[in-house]
Enzyme design. Structure first.
Site, short mmCIF file in Angstrom:
data_model
loop_
_atom_site.label_atom_id
_atom_site.label_comp_id
_atom_site.label_asym_id
_atom_site.label_seq_id
_atom_site.Cartn_x
_atom_site.Cartn_y
_atom_site.Cartn_z
N CYS A 106 -15.97 -26.06 -57.20
CA CYS A 106 -14.74 -26.36 -56.65
C CYS A 106 -14.95 -27.85 -55.59
CB CYS A 106 -13.99 -25.51 -56.01
SG CYS A 106 -12.51 -26.11 -55.04
N TYR A 161 6.18 -6.61 -26.47
CA TYR A 161 5.90 -5.00 -26.30
C TYR A 161 6.48 -4.69 -24.69
CZ TYR A 161 2.87 -1.15 -24.73
OH TYR A 161 2.00 0.18 -24.17
N ASP A 162 6.09 -5.36 -23.59
CA ASP A 162 6.46 -5.16 -22.33
C ASP A 162 8.04 -5.09 -22.49
OD1 ASP A 162 3.99 -5.25 -21.15
OD2 ASP A 162 4.30 -7.55 -20.91
N CYS A 184 -6.14 -22.06 -57.52
CA CYS A 184 -6.86 -22.99 -56.41
C CYS A 184 -6.03 -24.32 -56.37
CB CYS A 184 -8.50 -23.08 -56.76
SG CYS A 184 -8.93 -24.53 -55.32
N LYS A 236 -4.99 -12.27 -13.54
CA LYS A 236 -4.88 -11.12 -14.56
C LYS A 236 -5.82 -11.37 -15.66
CE LYS A 236 -1.88 -7.65 -16.46
NZ LYS A 236 -3.03 -7.20 -17.50
N LYS A 245 3.40 -11.36 -14.70
CA LYS A 245 2.82 -11.82 -16.01
C LYS A 245 3.63 -13.12 -16.08
CE LYS A 245 1.76 -8.32 -19.02
NZ LYS A 245 1.53 -7.83 -20.28
N ASP A 304 -7.10 -11.31 -19.42
CA ASP A 304 -6.91 -10.75 -20.46
C ASP A 304 -7.97 -10.54 -21.39
OD1 ASP A 304 -5.08 -10.01 -22.30
OD2 ASP A 304 -4.53 -11.73 -23.39
N GLU A 342 -13.32 -6.36 -16.43
CA GLU A 342 -12.92 -6.64 -17.71
C GLU A 342 -13.74 -7.54 -18.69
OE1 GLU A 342 -9.59 -5.74 -17.20
OE2 GLU A 342 -8.59 -6.54 -18.89
N GLU A 358 -5.02 -12.57 -7.51
CA GLU A 358 -6.07 -13.05 -8.42
C GLU A 358 -5.79 -13.16 -9.79
OE1 GLU A 358 -8.50 -9.51 -6.92
OE2 GLU A 358 -8.09 -8.54 -8.92
N LYS A 370 -2.50 -7.71 -4.90
CA LYS A 370 -2.90 -6.28 -4.32
C LYS A 370 -2.92 -6.55 -2.69
CE LYS A 370 -6.19 -5.80 -8.15
NZ LYS A 370 -7.69 -6.14 -8.50
N CYS A 378 -11.07 -19.02 -54.06
CA CYS A 378 -11.16 -19.71 -55.30
C CYS A 378 -12.58 -19.39 -55.63
CB CYS A 378 -11.00 -21.08 -54.90
SG CYS A 378 -11.89 -22.37 -56.28
N ARG A 392 -11.75 2.28 -20.37
CA ARG A 392 -10.73 2.78 -20.00
C ARG A 392 -10.16 4.32 -20.48
NH1 ARG A 392 -5.02 0.23 -18.44
NH2 ARG A 392 -4.52 1.01 -20.52
N CYS A 441 -8.76 -27.17 -57.52
CA CYS A 441 -9.56 -27.24 -59.02
C CYS A 441 -8.79 -26.35 -59.87
CB CYS A 441 -11.01 -26.72 -58.57
SG CYS A 441 -11.17 -25.03 -58.52
N SER A 470 -3.23 1.92 -14.59
CA SER A 470 -2.85 0.72 -15.27
C SER A 470 -2.31 0.00 -13.94
CB SER A 470 -1.93 1.20 -16.40
OG SER A 470 -1.34 0.09 -16.94
N LEU A 471 -1.29 -0.99 -14.57
CA LEU A 471 -0.50 -1.87 -13.52
C LEU A 471 0.80 -1.72 -13.83
CD1 LEU A 471 -2.90 -4.97 -12.84
CD2 LEU A 471 -2.47 -3.19 -10.94
N TYR A 522 -13.61 -6.85 -10.67
CA TYR A 522 -12.66 -7.02 -9.83
C TYR A 522 -12.32 -5.74 -8.85
CZ TYR A 522 -10.02 -5.40 -13.75
OH TYR A 522 -9.41 -4.75 -14.82
S1 IVH Z 1 -6.62 -3.76 -10.98
C1 IVH Z 1 -5.85 0.35 -10.07
N1 IVH Z 1 -7.10 -6.59 -11.35
O1 IVH Z 1 -4.88 -5.01 -16.66
C2 IVH Z 1 -5.83 -1.11 -10.38
N2 IVH Z 1 -6.49 -5.19 -13.25
O2 IVH Z 1 -2.33 -4.30 -17.35
C3 IVH Z 1 -5.82 -1.39 -11.75
N3 IVH Z 1 -6.64 -6.25 -15.40
O3 IVH Z 1 -5.66 -1.74 -16.55
C4 IVH Z 1 -6.79 -2.44 -12.30
N4 IVH Z 1 -7.40 -8.22 -14.37
O4 IVH Z 1 -7.43 -3.55 -17.31
C5 IVH Z 1 -6.89 -5.40 -11.87
N5 IVH Z 1 -7.69 -8.75 -11.63
C6 IVH Z 1 -7.20 -7.61 -12.00
C7 IVH Z 1 -7.13 -7.37 -13.54
C8 IVH Z 1 -6.83 -6.18 -14.08
C9 IVH Z 1 -6.95 -7.66 -15.64
C10 IVH Z 1 -6.30 -5.42 -16.44
C11 IVH Z 1 -6.89 -4.11 -16.14
C12 IVH Z 1 -5.57 -3.17 -16.20
C13 IVH Z 1 -4.60 -4.00 -16.89
C14 IVH Z 1 -3.22 -3.47 -16.61
#
Ligand code: IVH
Length: 680
Positions: free
Chosen positions: A436, A37-38, A413, A116, A319, A118, A177, A114, A295, A431, A137, A416, A83-84, A229
């Site tokens: 069985c 996707y990315d 199956c 990320k 990532k 999932d 999250e 920190e 950050k 089945c 969101r 059996c 988003s990020l 976070y």
């Molecule tokens: S910061 C404005 N910190 O990743 C800053 N996001 O791909 C935005 N996510 O929408 C969020 N771990 O849902 C932040 N330690 C973390 C995170 C985190 C997971 C998610 C979050 C964001 C998405 C972006």
């Protein structure tokens, strides 16, 4: 590429990405992996940059994915949820730092690194320190209100703890999250597969699917968790800490769950070292992580850096590439489950993947195989979905040999020979033969398992042996096993036979929920079984229950934790005469489930039961064991008679043990005693 070609490719990519956004954010059933996707997104962003005349405000590159679905109230965030930006490359991460150095005008920028997480993004609102609202969101501006579902998260505090550090603001939106642990994900998927429902590919999708269930009772059956976070809106804001790292500490002091570990780092080298340090330890974290978030630490610098239309300039996600291996699909085998569901399994040329050797992977179901066009003999890509479970994600079509033909799912199956059926509304093939032999074995195994009545020594292999001999044709046959028969299984089996028989005997008094769960009713997991045990107090009462006992007027659930789907499954289960008969047989064979009310009330769990202690117990002294039995309402006697309920035997037990065996008195060990005591 000519501008015309670029324009066409941009249009294609937008359509494609929008479709994947819908699958990922709204339906929680993505068809492609995150890295794929990315890659699509990156291709689109690059084309838009090279051909700015085709950029558009509604392109997926300028908007955050939208998770809003039918059935929820929408709620406007007081501050937008962003988003990020992300990257897979170290060089780009270093460029991110270089950009900020230029923008802010100093070299010594400090960052927080920190995990990320999932999961799925959520915003919690606390007013006057009280939890009032949880919102997804959505499109970043407004999201779905999921407060009732979020209240089922056990680690989410209803009130923030005042005291240490910053006073609790009047109003604060806290971002984080929602996730599921791997263990919980596997448990739920096993149940879904048994119920003929498609398995979720990874914990993130399952968490996202769960939070969008309309019935909070159903949500409560899955142990969602949360980690926080970030800060959205806050009033007053001035009192908040001046750095992100201090804010994380403050979240923790308020009693909110936060990441177990984060790193502070100055400059690009230190940031990169922290990212790698995180990669080393992330396997041990309770949630899946697909990267690191870097950050700027100082909030003043964050403000200076600002944001684009969809993401802050002060943060970047790095990532980790999913580990992927390519190998040959040797064969497809079909597994038959406890409820008859047929699951195709890939038998692979063994291949190293993320620290282990993978030789088998799930193919989920017939539809999934057809969609990916997976054929025996193909070279396939295997990934650890959700970081741990191997799955075949795609075929390498460039290596397909012409002789490969599409896989034809068996019509019968494999165990059996009964023609398979597809139940309406289900993906799986089943089945339908209750007799069985494989289904019988898996039912017995489930009943005896750790989450069932927990009979030690009665695992998969033993069940297969006993069933192979024809001694076990149903769950109740466990209680009809004869010592003389078991002794014929081999030469040195005396001790293990006696241990097995004692464990079987002790299981007759297992907690009621274990029996309920062990029956294997669709949709009834351990948590629901416990709720049912509390309400019904016995197997017969549960078997006789009516739909109205579960669900009242206006579809309101009458039993905490039990929703309509479960109620229907229970009714359907006991509508089968053989399932009702099974309950009667169990009771006739001497099964006496321990009802939770009695077990919970101190002093009554062992009422009316007499124990004899013999030998040396592994952890308890005789006096301690006797005291525990007596506090639970039981009696301790010095000699064995027919009236003895249990002999608790330790090492070097002598004549008392022999006498117990002669009289047929159940012999248990310390662990089983502790269980009878209710884990006390
Ligand atoms: S910061 C404005 N910190 O990743 C800053 N996001 O791909 C935005 N996510 O929408 C969020 N771990 O849902 C932040 N330690 C973390 C995170 C985190 C997971 C998610 C979050 C964001 C998405 C972006």
């Amino acid at each position: 590429m000519t501008p015309a070609q670029a324009q066409q490719r941009i249009a294609e990519l937008r359509t494609e990405i929008t479709r994947h956004d819908e699958l990922y954010y709204r339906r929680a059933t993505p068809e492609i992996t995150d890295p794929d996707y990315d890659r699509l997104k990156r291709e689109l962003a690059d084309l838009e940059q090279a051909h700015p005349q085709f950029s558009a405000a509604n392109s997926p590159t300028t908007q955050v994915g939208d998770d809003r679905t039918e059935g929820f109230q929408v709620y406007r965030h007081r501050e937008r949820m962003m988003s990020l930006d992300n990257t897979y490359s170290e060089a780009e991460l270093r460029e991110f730092h270089a950009r900020l150095v230029k923008l802010i005008g100093r070299e010594d920028l400090a960052y927080v690194v920190e995990p990320k997480v999932d999961g799925l993004a959520v915003s919690l609102t606390y007013e006057q320190g009280r939890f009032v609202r949880a919102v997804t969101r959505g499109n970043g501006v407004e999201g779905d209100e999921i407060t009732a579902n979020a209240r089922t998260i056990r680690t989410l505090p209803r009130e923030l703890t005042p005291g240490a550090g910053t006073p609790v603001p009047d109003v604060i939106e806290i971002r984080g999250e929602i996730f599921l642990t791997l263990a919980e994900f596997q448990r739920i998927n096993r149940e879904r597969e048994e119920a003929g429902e498609p398995a979720y590919a990874n914990p993130r999708n399952l968490a996202a699917g769960t939070i969008k269930q309309l019935d909070p009772q159903e949500v409560a059956q899955r142990k969602l968790e949360i980690v926080l976070y970030g800060c959205g809106f806050a009033e007053p804001r001035e009192a908040l800490p001046a750095t992100h790292s201090a804010f994380l500490a403050q979240l923790k002091a308020w009693g909110l769950p936060t990441a177990e570990k984060f790193w502070t780092a100055q400059g690009a080298d230190a940031v990169w070292a922290a990212v790698q340090a995180l990669d080393q330890v992330r396997g041990a974290l309770p949630y899946g992580t697909d990267g690191a978030v870097v950050k700027l630490d100082a909030l003043a610098q964050q403000r200076e850096a600002g944001a684009t239309s969809k993401a802050p300039r002060w943060a970047m996600a790095f990532k980790f590439a999913a580990e992927r291996a390519e190998t040959r699909l040797r064969a497809v085998t079909i597994q038959v489950g406890r409820t008859g569901v047929l699951t195709p399994v890939a038998e692979l040329e063994p291949v190293a993947l993320a620290g282990s050797t993978v030789a088998r992977a799930t193919l989920h179901n017939r539809d999934e195989m057809a969609r990916k066009d997976i054929r025996v003999g193909d070279w396939v890509f295997v990934e650890k979905a959700g970081e741990v479970i191997p799955a075949v994600v795609a075929v390498n079509l460039t290596r397909r040999i012409p002789e490969c033909v599409p896989y034809v799912f068996p019509g019968q199956c494999p165990a059996c020979g009964t023609p398979v059926v597809q139940v309406e509304g289900e993906v799986a093939l089943r089945c339908p033969n209750y007799e069985c032999p494989v289904q019988v074995r898996r039912r017995v195994q489930h009943f005896a398992s750790k989450a069932g009545v927990d009979i030690e020594g009665l695992g998969e292999a033993m069940v297969d042996t006993l069933a192979g001999k024809g001694w076990v044709k149903s769950v109740t046959d466990i209680y009809r096993l004869r010592r003389a028969d078991l002794l014929t299984l081999g030469k040195k089996v005396e001790l293990s036979t006696d241990n097995l028989l004692a464990a079987i005997e002790a299981s007759k008094g297992a907690e009621l929920w274990r029996f309920i769960h062990g029956l294997g009713i669709a949709h009834i997991g351990v948590a629901a079984a416990k709720d049912l045990a509390r309400r019904f107090g016995g197997l017969e009462a549960l078997a006789a229950a009516k739909y109205e006992d579960f669900i009242g007027e206006k579809k309101v659930s009458r039993i905490e934790g039990i929703g309509a789907t479960m109620a229907q499954a229970i009714i359907a289960h006991f509508n089968e005469p053989r399932n009702r008969a099974l309950v009667g047989e169990l009771l006739a064979l001497g099964v006496q489930p321990a009802a939770p009310a009695a077990a919970a009330a101190a002093g009554t769990a062992l009422a009316g039961k007499t124990f004899v202690l013999t030998g040396t117990l592994p952890t308890l002294t005789r006096e301690e064991a006797a005291a525990k039995i007596e506090t639970a309402g039981g009696k301790v006697s010095g000699s064995v008679s027919k009236k003895t309920s249990f002999v608790v035997a330790g090492a070097d037990a002598g004549s008392k043990l022999e006498k117990a065996q002669k009289l047929g008195v159940p012999v248990i060990n310390e662990a089983e005693l502790v269980r009878l005591l209710g884990g006390a």
